[in-house]
Design a protein around this motif. Structure first.
Motif, PDB file in Angstrom:
ATOM      1  N   GLU A  80       0.789  -1.036   0.208  1.00  0.00           N
ATOM      2  CA  GLU A  80       0.007  -0.039  -0.012  1.00  0.00           C
ATOM      3  C   GLU A  80       0.808   1.382   0.101  1.00  0.00           C
ATOM      4  OE1 GLU A  80      -2.623  -0.393   3.309  1.00  0.00           O
ATOM      5  OE2 GLU A  80      -3.733  -2.003   2.416  1.00  0.00           O
ATOM      6  N   ALA A  81       2.040   1.269   0.891  1.00  0.00           N
ATOM      7  CA  ALA A  81       2.748   2.392   0.815  1.00  0.00           C
ATOM      8  C   ALA A  81       3.514   2.643  -0.396  1.00  0.00           C
ATOM      9  CB  ALA A  81       3.893   2.075   1.874  1.00  0.00           C
ATOM     10  N   VAL A  82       3.923   1.539  -1.173  1.00  0.00           N
ATOM     11  CA  VAL A  82       4.447   1.531  -2.553  1.00  0.00           C
ATOM     12  C   VAL A  82       3.428   1.919  -3.430  1.00  0.00           C
ATOM     13  CG1 VAL A  82       5.428   0.093  -4.432  1.00  0.00           C
ATOM     14  CG2 VAL A  82       6.204  -0.388  -1.988  1.00  0.00           C
ATOM     15  N   GLY A  83       2.245   1.591  -3.593  1.00  0.00           N
ATOM     16  CA  GLY A  83       1.421   2.205  -4.184  1.00  0.00           C
ATOM     17  C   GLY A  83       1.075   3.589  -4.462  1.00  0.00           C
ATOM     18  N   ARG A  84       0.980   4.103  -3.017  1.00  0.00           N
ATOM     19  CA  ARG A  84       0.662   5.626  -2.812  1.00  0.00           C
ATOM     20  C   ARG A  84       1.825   6.409  -3.365  1.00  0.00           C
ATOM     21  NH1 ARG A  84      -1.157   3.525   2.273  1.00  0.00           N
ATOM     22  NH2 ARG A  84       0.638   4.122   3.125  1.00  0.00           N
ATOM     23  N   ARG A  85       3.146   5.947  -3.209  1.00  0.00           N
ATOM     24  CA  ARG A  85       4.394   6.603  -3.755  1.00  0.00           C
ATOM     25  C   ARG A  85       4.270   6.710  -5.000  1.00  0.00           C
ATOM     26  NH1 ARG A  85       6.676   9.620  -5.505  1.00  0.00           N
ATOM     27  NH2 ARG A  85       8.792  10.449  -4.619  1.00  0.00           N
ATOM     28  N   ALA A  86       4.148   5.515  -5.521  1.00  0.00           N
ATOM     29  CA  ALA A  86       4.069   5.315  -7.015  1.00  0.00           C
ATOM     30  C   ALA A  86       3.184   6.208  -7.991  1.00  0.00           C
ATOM     31  CB  ALA A  86       4.191   3.779  -7.698  1.00  0.00           C
ATOM     32  N   ALA A  87       1.858   6.042  -7.110  1.00  0.00           N
ATOM     33  CA  ALA A  87       0.915   7.072  -7.876  1.00  0.00           C
ATOM     34  C   ALA A  87       1.217   8.370  -8.035  1.00  0.00           C
ATOM     35  CB  ALA A  87      -0.445   6.905  -7.042  1.00  0.00           C
ATOM     36  N   LEU A  88       2.211   9.015  -7.364  1.00  0.00           N
ATOM     37  CA  LEU A  88       2.615  10.323  -7.449  1.00  0.00           C
ATOM     38  C   LEU A  88       3.466  10.658  -8.791  1.00  0.00           C
ATOM     39  CD1 LEU A  88       3.455  11.254  -3.925  1.00  0.00           C
ATOM     40  CD2 LEU A  88       1.323  11.665  -5.089  1.00  0.00           C
ATOM     41  N   LEU A  89       3.652   9.770  -9.357  1.00  0.00           N
ATOM     42  CA  LEU A  89       4.739   9.645 -10.697  1.00  0.00           C
ATOM     43  C   LEU A  89       3.975   9.803 -12.037  1.00  0.00           C
ATOM     44  CD1 LEU A  89       7.248   6.574  -9.877  1.00  0.00           C
ATOM     45  CD2 LEU A  89       7.480   9.166  -9.250  1.00  0.00           C
ATOM     46  N   VAL A  90       2.695   9.659 -11.951  1.00  0.00           N
ATOM     47  CA  VAL A  90       1.516   9.705 -12.809  1.00  0.00           C
ATOM     48  C   VAL A  90       1.498  11.287 -12.988  1.00  0.00           C
ATOM     49  CG1 VAL A  90      -0.598   9.526 -14.143  1.00  0.00           C
ATOM     50  CG2 VAL A  90       0.747   7.563 -12.838  1.00  0.00           C
ATOM     51  N   GLU A  91       1.520  11.739 -14.135  1.00  0.00           N
ATOM     52  CA  GLU A  91       1.248  13.272 -14.576  1.00  0.00           C
ATOM     53  C   GLU A  91       0.218  13.495 -15.621  1.00  0.00           C
ATOM     54  OE1 GLU A  91       5.685  14.969 -14.296  1.00  0.00           O
ATOM     55  OE2 GLU A  91       5.467  13.576 -15.965  1.00  0.00           O
ATOM     56  N   PRO A  92      -0.525  14.467 -15.634  1.00  0.00           N
ATOM     57  CA  PRO A  92      -1.566  14.821 -16.453  1.00  0.00           C
ATOM     58  C   PRO A  92      -1.035  14.500 -18.101  1.00  0.00           C
ATOM     59  CG  PRO A  92      -1.269  16.562 -15.237  1.00  0.00           C
ATOM     60  CD  PRO A  92      -0.453  15.634 -14.805  1.00  0.00           C
ATOM     61  N   GLY A  93      -1.841  13.887 -18.955  1.00  0.00           N
ATOM     62  CA  GLY A  93      -1.450  13.539 -20.185  1.00  0.00           C
ATOM     63  C   GLY A  93      -0.733  12.238 -20.354  1.00  0.00           C
ATOM     64  N   ASP A  94      -0.515  11.497 -19.292  1.00  0.00           N
ATOM     65  CA  ASP A  94       0.167  10.453 -19.508  1.00  0.00           C
ATOM     66  C   ASP A  94      -0.768   9.277 -20.141  1.00  0.00           C
ATOM     67  OD1 ASP A  94       2.706  11.178 -18.644  1.00  0.00           O
ATOM     68  OD2 ASP A  94       2.458  10.260 -16.461  1.00  0.00           O
ATOM     69  N   MET A  95       0.137   8.458 -20.910  1.00  0.00           N
ATOM     70  CA  MET A  95      -0.493   7.150 -21.314  1.00  0.00           C
ATOM     71  C   MET A  95       0.337   6.149 -20.638  1.00  0.00           C
ATOM     72  SD  MET A  95      -1.003   5.277 -24.884  1.00  0.00           S
ATOM     73  CE  MET A  95      -2.766   5.613 -25.008  1.00  0.00           C
TER      74      MET A  95
END
Length: 257
Positions: A80-95
């Protein structure tokens, strides 16, 4: 032929495949003195039972991993901690591509709660991952076609591989069974290995999601060398995990949740 004899024959085929990890219908036919049509028929039954997986004319035993429902609760807090941190790597417009598995599920769950993103396209071959985004209109979700494997709710057939070739991903978020400097990124089954190789060939940034127990481990099938991995997101215990320093020295970015 009665059912007991058919079962014995199918068990013989399964044991032959399992002993070799990877084989072909012709090899099975010749080694076990069975017609190829009989082997094909029995392989269909074994695939339905999720004991084997077929691809590119070959066949492999479905071994080396537990069902998703079991893996989901292992090291749950770390994932869960890994998932929350990794989610911050996604940016607007990403595929992006999101793989299957318990760490990827934790990531998808966290990402689906972000309301600050626009025009993000999520491609996944796992139905449980796709279902995470049904209530957030910020995301467009694409699921390539294929044969659904209830073992981990994902698709790994040739139809899936062909569908994935249509995309160019900015980032791919993938689960991992093992990562070492010598063997690189590895997974437990050949079907998943073929799928991940296809994804990696069509993505700019490879991001692996794992709890600390996967660092320094080796899975059954090679996906890519460590030099092709851009980022690993793991939990804090990963700082002291096997080969973490060696992997970092090979040029891989580490993010500790």
């Amino acid at each position: 032929m009665n059912g007991e004899l058919i079962q014995l024959r199918q068990n013989e085929i399964y044991e032959y495949i399992k002993d070799r990890n990877l084989t072909t219908i012709q090899d099975i036919s010749e080694a076990l003195h069975m017609s190829q049509s009989t082997v094909r028929r029995d392989l269909k039954k074994l695939e339905m039972e999720q004991k084997v997986v077929s691809f590119h004319g070959g066949v492999s035993a479905q071994v080396g991993d537990a069902p998703f429902t079991e893996r989901k609760v292992r090291h749950a807090k770390e994932k869960e901690a890994v998932g929350r941190r990794a989610a911050l790597l996604v940016e607007p417009g990403d595929m992006i591509y999101i793989g299957g598995g318990s760490s990827a599920y934790a990531f998808a769950s966290a990402l689906s709660r972000r309301a600050d993103l626009e025009n993000v396209t999520v491609v996944t071959a796992a139905m449980n991952i796709a279902n995470c985004f049904t209530e957030n209109s910020c995301f467009q979700v694409i699921v390539p076609g294929g044969v659904l494997k209830t073992f981990d709710e994902s698709m790994t057939s040739q139809m899936t591989l062909d569908g994935l070739c249509a995309f160019n991903f900015r980032k791919a978020f993938l689960g991992v069974q093992g990562l070492t400097v010598e063997r690189g990124y590895t997974l437990p089954t050949i079907g998943l290995a073929e799928l991940k190789k296809t994804v990696i060939a069509h993505t700019d940034r490879v991001i692996l999601l794992c709890d600390y127990t996967k660092l320094g481990k080796v899975g059954s099938y090679n996906i890519c060398p460590v030099s092709r991995v851009n980022t690993v997101v793991t939990d804090r215990q990963g700082r002291d995990a096997g080969e973490q320093e060696e992997i970092r020295s090979a040029g891989v970015e580490f993010i500790f949740a």
